[in-house]
Design a protein around this motif. Structure first.
Motif, PDB file in Angstrom:
ATOM      1  N   ASN A 142      37.312  80.876  46.279  1.00 25.25           N
ATOM      2  CA  ASN A 142      37.338  81.247  44.873  1.00 25.25           C
ATOM      3  C   ASN A 142      36.261  82.273  44.527  1.00 25.25           C
ATOM      4  OD1 ASN A 142      37.903  81.274  42.146  1.00 25.25           O
ATOM      5  ND2 ASN A 142      36.727  79.423  41.711  1.00 25.25           N
ATOM      6  N   LYS A 143      35.008  81.948  44.846  1.00 25.89           N
ATOM      7  CA  LYS A 143      33.895  82.839  44.491  1.00 25.89           C
ATOM      8  C   LYS A 143      33.119  83.323  45.707  1.00 25.89           C
ATOM      9  CE  LYS A 143      33.121  80.576  40.020  1.00 25.89           C
ATOM     10  NZ  LYS A 143      32.152  79.798  39.211  1.00 25.89           N
ATOM     11  N   TYR A 144      33.639  83.074  46.894  1.00 31.32           N
ATOM     12  CA  TYR A 144      32.900  83.411  48.116  1.00 31.32           C
ATOM     13  C   TYR A 144      33.843  83.989  49.171  1.00 31.32           C
ATOM     14  CZ  TYR A 144      29.366  80.408  45.990  1.00 31.32           C
ATOM     15  OH  TYR A 144      28.456  79.855  45.121  1.00 31.32           O
ATOM     16  N   HIS A 198      28.628  85.989  48.505  1.00 33.55           N
ATOM     17  CA  HIS A 198      29.109  85.850  47.135  1.00 33.55           C
ATOM     18  C   HIS A 198      30.243  86.834  46.860  1.00 33.55           C
ATOM     19  CE1 HIS A 198      26.223  83.110  45.133  1.00 33.55           C
ATOM     20  NE2 HIS A 198      25.417  83.484  46.103  1.00 33.55           N
ATOM     21  N   GLY A 199      31.208  86.398  46.055  1.00 34.50           N
ATOM     22  CA  GLY A 199      32.277  87.280  45.613  1.00 34.50           C
ATOM     23  C   GLY A 199      33.407  87.398  46.615  1.00 34.50           C
ATOM     24  N   ASN A 200      34.486  87.991  46.189  1.00 39.28           N
ATOM     25  CA  ASN A 200      35.641  88.232  47.056  1.00 39.28           C
ATOM     26  C   ASN A 200      35.633  89.685  47.523  1.00 39.28           C
ATOM     27  OD1 ASN A 200      38.645  86.286  46.510  1.00 39.28           O
ATOM     28  ND2 ASN A 200      36.581  85.625  46.998  1.00 39.28           N
TER      29      ASN A 200
END
Length: 304
Positions: free
Chosen positions: A220-222, A176-178
């Motif tokens: 985008n979110k990963y 999850h997340g950048n």
């Protein structure tokens, strides 16, 4: 043969429940299992029986007699294993997601060990009847490569390489997340989560754990990353990535409640390298991402 273990209660463990301290002595001991041992008189404190909720004092000496494991009838099963390499000493297998590595109460069929027993009659006996040949493990919902010892000599040599951190183990994960930086190292000790004994966590008195990672692709979110293990603690990558704020996608135990429906954590043991236990030759194997993992990445690339 009954295994006996002693433990002297440390200052930071003072006033903890007896069952909690005992279950933290070995990673594979569950709290409920330990509570049964206490009831059965297999656990004593300063030479006498106490209840599971006994509050231990610093300096208490806890003695544990580990009872003989329940004898399970482990049967060979033709599971059509994906064998990458095999000779008289060692075997490399590509485990699918959803397969448990070795039998336990509740999982006595369909495990990798059941399939190995069908595939080859010779497996090392060092880990006992329930884990023949198993030198290291990966979680049920993690796919990828495992080395298996076919005799005790091979088992000892492979286990020694793991201990000396000379085995190459690279995993591919979607988190999850950048992640803002392109590479990094997480050096944080791992032990039982004091708030939930069924999970592991970064804790001050845990065992040393080191994970190296590098970013392969950002969405985008990963973030799609490669992780290289220096140590091999239980759930290491899952715990370490959660610790830095980027838990694995699809992870039911360590990830957020709102995550990708992937049937488990998006984690694949893609590269495995070691020295052959007999010849000393370095062998390295690579397993491509499973189809469902590849399809997930393709969806993210399309912005779906």
């Amino acid at each position: 043969m009954i295994e006996k273990m002693d433990h002297t209660v440390l200052e930071h463990e003072a006033n903890e429940r007896l069952d909690k301290i005992v279950s933290s002595m070995q990673e594979e001991w569950s709290r409920s299992q330990v509570q049964q041992w206490i009831k059965d008189g297999n656990v004593i404190v300063n030479g006498k029986k106490e209840k599971a909720n006994y509050r231990c004092a610093a300096g208490d000496i806890i003695g544990v007699e580990v009872p003989e494991p329940e004898v399970l009838d482990i049967l060979p099963e033709n599971l059509d294993l994906d064998i990458y390499y095999e000779d008289v000493d060692v075997l490399v297998v590509n485990k699918p997601k959803g397969m448990v590595v070795h039998p336990s109460n509740g999982h006595i069929s369909g495990t990798l060990v059941n399939g190995l027993m069908y595939h080859c009659k010779d497996l090392s006996g060092i880990n006992g009847v329930l884990r023949p040949g198993i030198v290291h493990r990966i979680d049920k919902d993690t796919s990828g490569l495992l080395m298996v010892a076919k005799n005790d000599m091979a088992h000892e040599k492979l286990a020694e390489q793991l201990s000396k951190k000379t085995v190459t183990r690279k995993y591919y994960a979607l988190v999850h997340g950048n992640i803002p930086h392109d590479a990094g190292t997480i050096d944080a000790p791992i032990g039982r989560d004091p708030a939930d004994r069924q999970r592991m966590a970064v804790v001050d008195n845990g065992k040393p754990a080191v994970t190296h990672f590098r970013v392969l692709e950002r969405f985008n979110k990963y973030t799609f990353i490669e992780c290289q293990l220096e140590t091999g603690r239980t759930h290491q990558i899952r715990v370490h990535m959660k610790y830095i704020g980027h838990p694995l996608a699809g992870d039911p135990k360590y990830g957020p409640k709102k995550t990708i429906d992937f049937g488990g954590q998006a984690l694949h043991a893609g590269v495995l390298g070691f020295r052959h236990p007999r010849t000393g030759e370095y062998l390295e194997f690579e397993s491509p991402l499973p189809d469902d993992f590849q399809a997930l990445l393709n969806k993210l690339r399309l912005g779906l």
